[in-house]
Design a protein around this motif. Structure first.
Motif, PDB file in Angstrom:
ATOM      1  N   UNK A  22       0.846  -1.190   0.000  1.00  0.00           N
ATOM      2  CA  UNK A  22       0.000   0.000   0.000  1.00  0.00           C
ATOM      3  C   UNK A  22       0.888   1.249   0.000  1.00  0.00           C
ATOM      4  N   UNK A  23       0.261   2.414   0.115  1.00  0.00           N
ATOM      5  CA  UNK A  23       0.996   3.681   0.047  1.00  0.00           C
ATOM      6  C   UNK A  23       1.976   3.856   1.206  1.00  0.00           C
ATOM      7  N   UNK A  24       1.862   3.021   2.236  1.00  0.00           N
ATOM      8  CA  UNK A  24       2.778   3.085   3.384  1.00  0.00           C
ATOM      9  C   UNK A  24       3.775   1.925   3.364  1.00  0.00           C
ATOM     10  N   UNK A  25       3.881   1.251   2.210  1.00  0.00           N
ATOM     11  CA  UNK A  25       4.781   0.101   2.012  1.00  0.00           C
ATOM     12  C   UNK A  25       4.464  -1.079   2.922  1.00  0.00           C
ATOM     13  N   UNK A  26       3.198  -1.216   3.298  1.00  0.00           N
ATOM     14  CA  UNK A  26       2.777  -2.390   4.065  1.00  0.00           C
ATOM     15  C   UNK A  26       2.426  -3.501   3.076  1.00  0.00           C
TER      16      UNK A  26
END
Length: 91
Positions: A22-26
């Motif tokens: 995702x946008x948070x690199x999760x």
């Protein structure tokens, strides 16, 4: 009919796994329970290739089936591997 062997030949199954961030690199992972010992394990989304599908088509279909997301951009292939696994009694 020949007698059953203790270790039948494995079934070849071509499959795709997706590294979805995702946008948070999760990283998106699902969990399962190992049927041999009851321990949990984690795995990325993905699944088997259908007849005539490209890797990109399989990736897009699996992402849609497992997440409901339809507007994903499938990126490049990251790596390939060969592995033996048993699931549902089939190796």
């Amino acid at each position: 009919m020949p007698p059953p062997t203790e270790h039948p030949e494995p079934t070849v199954r071509h499959s795709i796994r997706l590294v979805m961030l995702d946008q948070h690199d999760r990283l998106l992972l699902f969990s399962g329970i190992d049927e041999t010992d009851g321990h949990p394990f984690w795995y990325p989304i993905g699944g088997g290739c259908e007849e005539g599908e490209t890797a990109q088509q399989t990736a897009a279909r699996e992402a849609r089936e497992e997440t409901g997301l339809t507007d994903l951009v499938v990126g490049p292939e990251l790596w390939r591997r060969r592995a033996f696994a048993t699931w549902g009694g089939v190796t």
